[in-house]
Design a protein around this motif. Structure first.
Motif, short mmCIF file in Angstrom:
data_model
loop_
_atom_site.label_atom_id
_atom_site.label_comp_id
_atom_site.label_asym_id
_atom_site.label_seq_id
_atom_site.Cartn_x
_atom_site.Cartn_y
_atom_site.Cartn_z
N UNK A 22 0.85 -1.19 0.00
CA UNK A 22 0.00 0.00 0.00
C UNK A 22 0.89 1.25 0.00
N UNK A 23 1.95 1.19 0.79
CA UNK A 23 2.86 2.33 0.87
C UNK A 23 3.51 2.59 -0.50
N UNK B 160 -10.83 0.34 -1.63
CA UNK B 160 -9.40 0.63 -1.76
C UNK B 160 -8.77 0.91 -0.41
N UNK B 161 -7.49 0.57 -0.33
CA UNK B 161 -6.71 0.79 0.88
C UNK B 161 -5.79 1.97 0.67
N UNK B 162 -5.63 2.76 1.70
CA UNK B 162 -4.64 3.84 1.69
C UNK B 162 -3.97 3.89 3.06
N UNK B 163 -2.79 4.49 3.09
CA UNK B 163 -2.15 4.72 4.37
C UNK B 163 -2.84 5.87 5.07
N UNK B 164 -2.95 5.73 6.38
CA UNK B 164 -3.59 6.79 7.16
C UNK B 164 -2.63 7.96 7.36
N UNK B 165 -1.37 7.69 7.46
CA UNK B 165 -0.40 8.77 7.64
C UNK B 165 0.88 8.40 6.92
N UNK B 166 1.45 9.35 6.26
CA UNK B 166 2.62 9.09 5.43
C UNK B 166 3.78 8.50 6.22
N UNK C 248 -5.77 9.30 -5.98
CA UNK C 248 -4.94 10.49 -5.87
C UNK C 248 -4.86 10.88 -4.41
N UNK C 249 -3.67 10.83 -3.85
CA UNK C 249 -3.51 11.20 -2.45
C UNK C 249 -2.64 12.45 -2.37
N UNK C 250 -2.99 13.30 -1.43
CA UNK C 250 -2.25 14.55 -1.30
C UNK C 250 -2.39 15.05 0.13
N UNK C 251 -1.28 15.21 0.79
CA UNK C 251 -1.29 15.79 2.13
C UNK C 251 -2.19 15.06 3.12
N UNK C 252 -2.18 13.72 3.07
CA UNK C 252 -2.99 12.96 4.01
C UNK C 252 -4.44 12.86 3.62
N UNK D 167 -2.18 1.81 10.45
CA UNK D 167 -1.90 2.92 9.56
C UNK D 167 -2.57 2.78 8.19
N UNK D 168 -3.30 1.70 7.99
CA UNK D 168 -4.01 1.49 6.72
C UNK D 168 -5.51 1.61 6.95
N UNK D 169 -6.17 2.31 6.06
CA UNK D 169 -7.62 2.42 6.10
C UNK D 169 -8.20 1.88 4.80
#
Ligand code: FES
Length: 149
Positions: free
Chosen positions: A12-13, A32-38, A72-76, A49-51
């Protein structure tokens, strides 16, 4: 301690987001999975850390993760490619744009030993990738191109 093993936190990272299809009743759902914090390197199983989010904008029937480009991820935040509303990657909330005041529908996942497991009682894993109806990218708005990598 059950749940279907989806992928790894590292995947995911690396990919920024990771999508799969799950069955809910007689419907297929894109998730879809994304990281909660970079920079979330801490191992905290209570707060992984994954949502995971249902792959639909709350404003219109728009995919947030698309097969070709992912989410598209940007700034958390996860940014909707259609009108640009940004959803908090950690709590799914949106306070801006067309989707302001709404929250993405969450899917329960758990992280154990660097792997992400689907633990949502309402959803069962079908396969990696999005449902068929989510696959075609249609006439994706070219105006979103500046939001991608
Ligand atoms: S469809 Fe997502 S903000 Fe409009």
């Amino acid at each position: 301690m059950s749940g279907y093993r989806l992928t790894t936190v590292e995947t995911v990272r690396e990919q920024g987001s990771w999508a799969f299809t799950a069955r809910e009743g007689d419907e297929d759902r894109g998730v879809f999975l994304v990281l909660c914090a970079d920079e979330s390197d801490e191992r905290d199983d209570e707060d992984p850390p994954v949502r995971a989010w249902i792959n639909r904008c709350t404003h219109e029937d728009q995919r947030l993760h698309r097969e070709a480009v992912g989410a598209v991820t940007r700034g958390g935040s996860v940014v909707c490619p259609k009108h640009g509303s940004a959803f908090d990657a950690c709590d799914g909330g949106c306070d801006n744009g067309e989707a302001a005041g709404t929250t993405l529908r969450s899917v329960d996942v758990t992280v154990r030993d660097g792997a992400v497991f689907l633990t949502d009682d309402d959803l069962s894993y079908l396969r990696e990738g999005l449902p068929d109806e989510d696959d075609d990218d249609g006439a994706g708005p070219s105006s979103s191109s500046h939001l991608t990598f």
